[in-house]
Structure formats: C-alpha cells, structure tokens
Design an enzyme around this catalytic site. Sequence first.
Site, PDB file in Angstrom:
ATOM      1  N   HIS A  47      -8.462  -2.888  -6.304  1.00  0.00           N
ATOM      2  CA  HIS A  47      -8.466  -2.998  -4.838  1.00  0.00           C
ATOM      3  C   HIS A  47      -9.624  -2.165  -4.281  1.00  0.00           C
ATOM      4  O   HIS A  47      -9.912  -1.081  -4.788  1.00  0.00           O
ATOM      5  CB  HIS A  47      -7.124  -2.519  -4.264  1.00  0.00           C
ATOM      6  N   GLU A  94      -9.855  -0.314  -1.839  1.00  0.00           N
ATOM      7  CA  GLU A  94      -9.484   1.051  -1.434  1.00  0.00           C
ATOM      8  C   GLU A  94      -9.513   1.982  -2.643  1.00  0.00           C
ATOM      9  O   GLU A  94      -9.904   3.149  -2.525  1.00  0.00           O
ATOM     10  CB  GLU A  94      -8.099   1.029  -0.756  1.00  0.00           C
ATOM     11  N   GLU A 100     -11.202 -10.275  -1.143  1.00  0.00           N
ATOM     12  CA  GLU A 100     -10.890  -9.496   0.054  1.00  0.00           C
ATOM     13  C   GLU A 100     -12.161  -8.830   0.577  1.00  0.00           C
ATOM     14  O   GLU A 100     -12.546  -7.755   0.082  1.00  0.00           O
ATOM     15  CB  GLU A 100      -9.867  -8.403  -0.271  1.00  0.00           C
ATOM     16  N   LYS A 156       0.845  -1.216   0.000  1.00  0.00           N
ATOM     17  CA  LYS A 156       0.000   0.000   0.000  1.00  0.00           C
ATOM     18  C   LYS A 156       0.877   1.262   0.000  1.00  0.00           C
ATOM     19  O   LYS A 156       1.949   1.247  -0.596  1.00  0.00           O
ATOM     20  CB  LYS A 156      -0.995  -0.052   1.164  1.00  0.00           C
ATOM     21  N   SER A 174      -6.648  -9.113   6.782  1.00  0.00           N
ATOM     22  CA  SER A 174      -6.154  -9.438   8.129  1.00  0.00           C
ATOM     23  C   SER A 174      -5.499 -10.815   8.228  1.00  0.00           C
ATOM     24  O   SER A 174      -5.614 -11.490   9.252  1.00  0.00           O
ATOM     25  CB  SER A 174      -7.282  -9.310   9.169  1.00  0.00           C
TER      26      SER A 174
HETATM   27  P1  13P Z   1      -4.571  -6.342   5.603  1.00  0.00           P
HETATM   28  O1  13P Z   1      -3.803  -7.626   5.484  1.00  0.00           O
HETATM   29  O2  13P Z   1      -3.769  -5.246   6.252  1.00  0.00           O
HETATM   30  O3  13P Z   1      -5.921  -6.539   6.210  1.00  0.00           O
HETATM   31  O4  13P Z   1      -4.817  -5.808   4.101  1.00  0.00           O
HETATM   32  C1  13P Z   1      -5.337  -6.666   3.169  1.00  0.00           C
HETATM   33  C2  13P Z   1      -5.282  -6.014   1.851  1.00  0.00           C
HETATM   34  O5  13P Z   1      -5.984  -5.046   1.583  1.00  0.00           O
HETATM   35  C3  13P Z   1      -4.338  -6.550   0.857  1.00  0.00           C
HETATM   36  O6  13P Z   1      -4.591  -6.042  -0.412  1.00  0.00           O
END
Ligand code: 13P
Length: 264
Positions: free
Chosen positions: A103, A105, A175, A13, A221
Amino acid sequence: MSPREPIVAGNWKMNMTWASAVRLAQTVSDYCEGSYANMEIVMCPPFTCLKGVQNVLDFDRSDILLGAQNVHEEMPDGTAACTGEISVEMLKDLDCSFTIIGHSERRAANGETDELVNQKAKLLLDRGITPIICVGESAEVNDRGESIKFVTSQVDAALDGLLPEQVASLVIAYEPIWAIGTGNIPSPEGADTVCGAIRNQIMQKFGHQAAQSVRILYGGSVKPENAKYFFSMDNIDGGLIGGASLDAKKFVEIVRICYDLKCR
Ligand code: 13P
C-alpha cells in the site's frame, strides 16, 4: 457478466477497536447475507481485530472473506526473532484469504520497496493467501504524464519471478496516491487506461491466460456516488475501498453497485 470474479475489498486501515470492528463486521454481514453470489467481498481490519471479525464471519457462516493489511516478509524459521511483526502462518491461522501488500501508505511511511513487495507476494502465494498488490503514482508523476510508465514498472517488480499461474490468481489494486482520501478521482476512462496497461504488461510477460485472469481493482476515494463509473469499465474488476468501508451502508451499497454491473 464479467469474465473475472469481481471483488470489493474494504481496507479499514488503522481504524476500529475490537468492539466497533465486531459491530461493523456484523452489520456488513447482515446486509450482505446470501445476496451476492459470483463476487468476492473482503474485509481487511487491523491485525488486532482480525480474530473478532473472523468470529463474526464464522458464526454467520458468511461468504465474506477476511484479509489482512500487511505481512512480514519472512517465514518464521523456528526462532521468529521479529518483535512486533505478524507472520504469514499467523494469518493462515486466522483464515485470512487475502493480504494487502505494498500500500502506498506503507511504501511512504515504512520504506517498503518493490523488492520487499515481491518477497511478500511470493511468500503469500506459497502459503495459499491471495496478495492484493497495491500500485499507484504520485501527483507529480501523474502531472508529468508518466503514470503508466511508473505503475507498470511497479507491477513488473512486484511480479518478478512469479509463475504465470500465480499471476493469474492474484489481485492488483491501482490506487493513484493523489486520489487516496482526498475526494479527487481520476476519470474512469483514465483509470481504465492504466488498468488496461497493467493487463497488457502482464500479457507481455506472463501470457494471455494470466492477463485475462488477474483481477485489477481501482482504489482511491471510491464512494457510492462514483462507484458505478469505475465498475462499468472493462479492465476494472472491483474496488479497494478505504474511508467508505468504515460505514456499513456505504460499503454494502458499493458492493451492490459492483454486483449489479458485473454479475448480472
Ligand atoms: P480511500 O477510499 O479512503 O480514498 O482509501 C483508498 C485506499 O487507500 C484503500 O486502500
């Protein structure tokens, strides 16, 4: 042995300066050296650190693969009037093997639509970079019991117009949004059911071969403490790791767990 080559990919990220990225890549490379045949380990640093990480992997002649976290949807047409964007050719130039697209996000903060994800998937496949297509439902959708419906429709849209052999070669990361960075995780059986539904959907649309070959990861997670529950599931071919990928020890521990469960 898993029928598909497992993958553990780290999505860094918007973390890491050049120096800290190089340190992390070097440590992961040292820990992994020669130990994990028959699986793919991928690091996806931010754009500014791709070159630094590539240098480390090159110098070490490492088997670890490089991935980006996004790509612009257009092929440069000679003018490339897209200020601030990164093209597929630029990623090829740095030996990126993978690129994360869609993703949650980016879907939430940058308004990325299913159509855009589809366009990016086609562009990457055309240029020989493997897309890691992220899908996943919100807590509200999950609460309504509509996860499978939502996620399979995201998959349908992302894969629209692709050939079965292209689908066979790509990676999907399931995810659930409510599991990302929260410490909340679905039951491994629940995650496996969604991944199985994705595989089934691919079977309906693209046939048996594509469904058996496409790799489906779980993300959200994942930590060394819970990785074994996910990686022991038949429809889950590895993980897309956020927070834990920023810690070399934790990331490599997750790699080892995946290797032990899927490659032996
Ligand atoms: P986390 O493992 O921090 O929950 O993030 C997952 C993620 O968004 C991977 O692309």
